[in-house]
Motif scaffolding. Sequence first.
Motif, PDB file in Angstrom:
ATOM      1  N   TRP A 232     -34.584 -12.184  -3.676  1.00 53.88           N
ATOM      2  CA  TRP A 232     -35.529 -12.833  -4.590  1.00 53.88           C
ATOM      3  C   TRP A 232     -34.808 -13.820  -5.499  1.00 53.88           C
ATOM      4  O   TRP A 232     -35.283 -14.939  -5.723  1.00 53.88           O
ATOM      5  CB  TRP A 232     -36.251 -11.776  -5.416  1.00 53.88           C
ATOM      6  CG  TRP A 232     -37.519 -12.249  -6.063  1.00 53.88           C
ATOM      7  CD1 TRP A 232     -37.713 -12.543  -7.376  1.00 53.88           C
ATOM      8  CD2 TRP A 232     -38.785 -12.471  -5.422  1.00 53.88           C
ATOM      9  NE1 TRP A 232     -39.016 -12.924  -7.600  1.00 53.88           N
ATOM     10  CE2 TRP A 232     -39.695 -12.873  -6.422  1.00 53.88           C
ATOM     11  CE3 TRP A 232     -39.243 -12.333  -4.115  1.00 53.88           C
ATOM     12  CZ2 TRP A 232     -41.030 -13.170  -6.143  1.00 53.88           C
ATOM     13  CZ3 TRP A 232     -40.561 -12.619  -3.838  1.00 53.88           C
ATOM     14  CH2 TRP A 232     -41.442 -13.039  -4.840  1.00 53.88           C
ATOM     15  N   GLY A 233     -33.648 -13.409  -6.015  1.00 50.45           N
ATOM     16  CA  GLY A 233     -32.879 -14.293  -6.876  1.00 50.45           C
ATOM     17  C   GLY A 233     -32.402 -15.537  -6.139  1.00 50.45           C
ATOM     18  O   GLY A 233     -32.412 -16.639  -6.684  1.00 50.45           O
ATOM     19  N   ALA A 234     -31.995 -15.346  -4.872  1.00 54.60           N
ATOM     20  CA  ALA A 234     -31.544 -16.483  -4.065  1.00 54.60           C
ATOM     21  C   ALA A 234     -32.687 -17.459  -3.814  1.00 54.60           C
ATOM     22  O   ALA A 234     -32.501 -18.688  -3.881  1.00 54.60           O
ATOM     23  CB  ALA A 234     -30.979 -15.984  -2.740  1.00 54.60           C
ATOM     24  N   LEU A 235     -33.889 -16.939  -3.565  1.00 53.29           N
ATOM     25  CA  LEU A 235     -35.050 -17.800  -3.333  1.00 53.29           C
ATOM     26  C   LEU A 235     -35.431 -18.567  -4.598  1.00 53.29           C
ATOM     27  O   LEU A 235     -35.775 -19.753  -4.542  1.00 53.29           O
ATOM     28  CB  LEU A 235     -36.239 -16.966  -2.846  1.00 53.29           C
ATOM     29  CG  LEU A 235     -36.100 -16.342  -1.459  1.00 53.29           C
ATOM     30  CD1 LEU A 235     -37.280 -15.428  -1.160  1.00 53.29           C
ATOM     31  CD2 LEU A 235     -35.983 -17.418  -0.386  1.00 53.29           C
ATOM     32  N   LEU A 236     -35.361 -17.898  -5.746  1.00 52.69           N
ATOM     33  CA  LEU A 236     -35.665 -18.572  -7.010  1.00 52.69           C
ATOM     34  C   LEU A 236     -34.636 -19.665  -7.307  1.00 52.69           C
ATOM     35  O   LEU A 236     -34.948 -20.666  -7.959  1.00 52.69           O
ATOM     36  CB  LEU A 236     -35.685 -17.558  -8.158  1.00 52.69           C
ATOM     37  CG  LEU A 236     -36.910 -16.641  -8.229  1.00 52.69           C
ATOM     38  CD1 LEU A 236     -36.707 -15.568  -9.280  1.00 52.69           C
ATOM     39  CD2 LEU A 236     -38.179 -17.431  -8.518  1.00 52.69           C
ATOM     40  N   GLY A 237     -33.423 -19.460  -6.798  1.00 56.71           N
ATOM     41  CA  GLY A 237     -32.387 -20.462  -6.991  1.00 56.71           C
ATOM     42  C   GLY A 237     -32.572 -21.676  -6.095  1.00 56.71           C
ATOM     43  O   GLY A 237     -32.143 -22.780  -6.435  1.00 56.71           O
ATOM     44  N   ARG A 238     -33.232 -21.491  -4.935  1.00 52.48           N
ATOM     45  CA  ARG A 238     -33.399 -22.590  -3.982  1.00 52.48           C
ATOM     46  C   ARG A 238     -34.707 -23.348  -4.146  1.00 52.48           C
ATOM     47  O   ARG A 238     -34.830 -24.497  -3.728  1.00 52.48           O
ATOM     48  CB  ARG A 238     -33.307 -22.054  -2.537  1.00 52.48           C
ATOM     49  CG  ARG A 238     -31.905 -21.687  -2.116  1.00 52.48           C
ATOM     50  CD  ARG A 238     -31.781 -21.634  -0.611  1.00 52.48           C
ATOM     51  NE  ARG A 238     -32.487 -20.521  -0.011  1.00 52.48           N
ATOM     52  CZ  ARG A 238     -31.945 -19.322   0.222  1.00 52.48           C
ATOM     53  NH1 ARG A 238     -30.689 -19.091  -0.147  1.00 52.48           N
ATOM     54  NH2 ARG A 238     -32.641 -18.368   0.796  1.00 52.48           N
ATOM     55  N   TYR A 239     -35.727 -22.693  -4.694  1.00 53.61           N
ATOM     56  CA  TYR A 239     -37.046 -23.308  -4.769  1.00 53.61           C
ATOM     57  C   TYR A 239     -37.589 -23.273  -6.198  1.00 53.61           C
ATOM     58  O   TYR A 239     -37.107 -22.516  -7.051  1.00 53.61           O
ATOM     59  CB  TYR A 239     -38.034 -22.588  -3.840  1.00 53.61           C
ATOM     60  CG  TYR A 239     -37.630 -22.631  -2.383  1.00 53.61           C
ATOM     61  CD1 TYR A 239     -37.886 -23.742  -1.591  1.00 53.61           C
ATOM     62  CD2 TYR A 239     -36.984 -21.537  -1.792  1.00 53.61           C
ATOM     63  CE1 TYR A 239     -37.524 -23.790  -0.266  1.00 53.61           C
ATOM     64  CE2 TYR A 239     -36.604 -21.573  -0.454  1.00 53.61           C
ATOM     65  CZ  TYR A 239     -36.875 -22.700   0.302  1.00 53.61           C
ATOM     66  OH  TYR A 239     -36.505 -22.745   1.621  1.00 53.61           O
TER      67      TYR A 239
END
Length: 299
Positions: A232-239
Amino acid sequence: MTRKDGLLALLVVVVWGLNFVVIKVGLHNMPPLMLAGLRFLLVAFPALFFVARPKIPFRLLLGYGLTISFGQFAFLFCAINFGMPAGLASLVLQAQAFFTIILGALVFGERLQGKQLVGIALAVVGVLVLAEASLNGQHVALLGFLLTLAAAFCWASGNIFNKKIMQLETRPAVMSLVVWSALIPIVPFMVASYLLDGPTVMLHSLVTLDLTTILSLIYLAFVATIVGYGIWGALLGRYETWRVAPLSLLVPVVGIASAALLLNEKLGALQLVGALLVMAGLYINVFGLRLRRATRVRS
């Protein structure tokens, strides 16, 4: 969002939705506060040996750990232990979104938009309907319901600490914050369990530890927390946040469906009305009247 990342986001939604069923199963042979304490013990160790400590003031780390970790899960685990259906808990816990909005307005002076006021009003009506269902004995313990609301408030309070942390000049990595903040609630959980459950109950739950409880702890610590928050953190960082955050609305859908399939939990008519009102409030809070506007454009 790419197809791969979309599937990863849905994977997290499913993992977090099943989380409530796993909590219910894990509580069959262990007191709630001890189960929660062991969960965070497994989150912290051995991960903290491989994850750098976040460079943030200790008071913020302490506040984050005591609210979003200790407070939220102490109330949530006890709520489910006292009879709150797992599926309904996954929905009522989403009241954190509205508590966060209100706390954000009080702490940061954020202005409430019209859609948020409408969403909060609908959700409050939904919560009152669910409370009425509890008072009418529709298989929902009122104490469990109120404890779940307390858990939602603690989650919202943790969101405020999280925002303060993310406003620092050096933002910590999401996984760093998750792992190191997991150290904070371990002792409070164990002390609370010692005082409320007693050493005899705690020792008995360890002596009679079975495979079901072990697998529940592994799921709660590694799958739901480390893997879930990591993705989830990685997705928030990319989008953009608006692309990712609304997907969390699917968590109670998975929670209610999985509880119905795996635990045979069913919502009464009044509970279903309350649940739909809360979901409608959540939807309006995130999307407003976009669907209606989009329809007008097409016509």
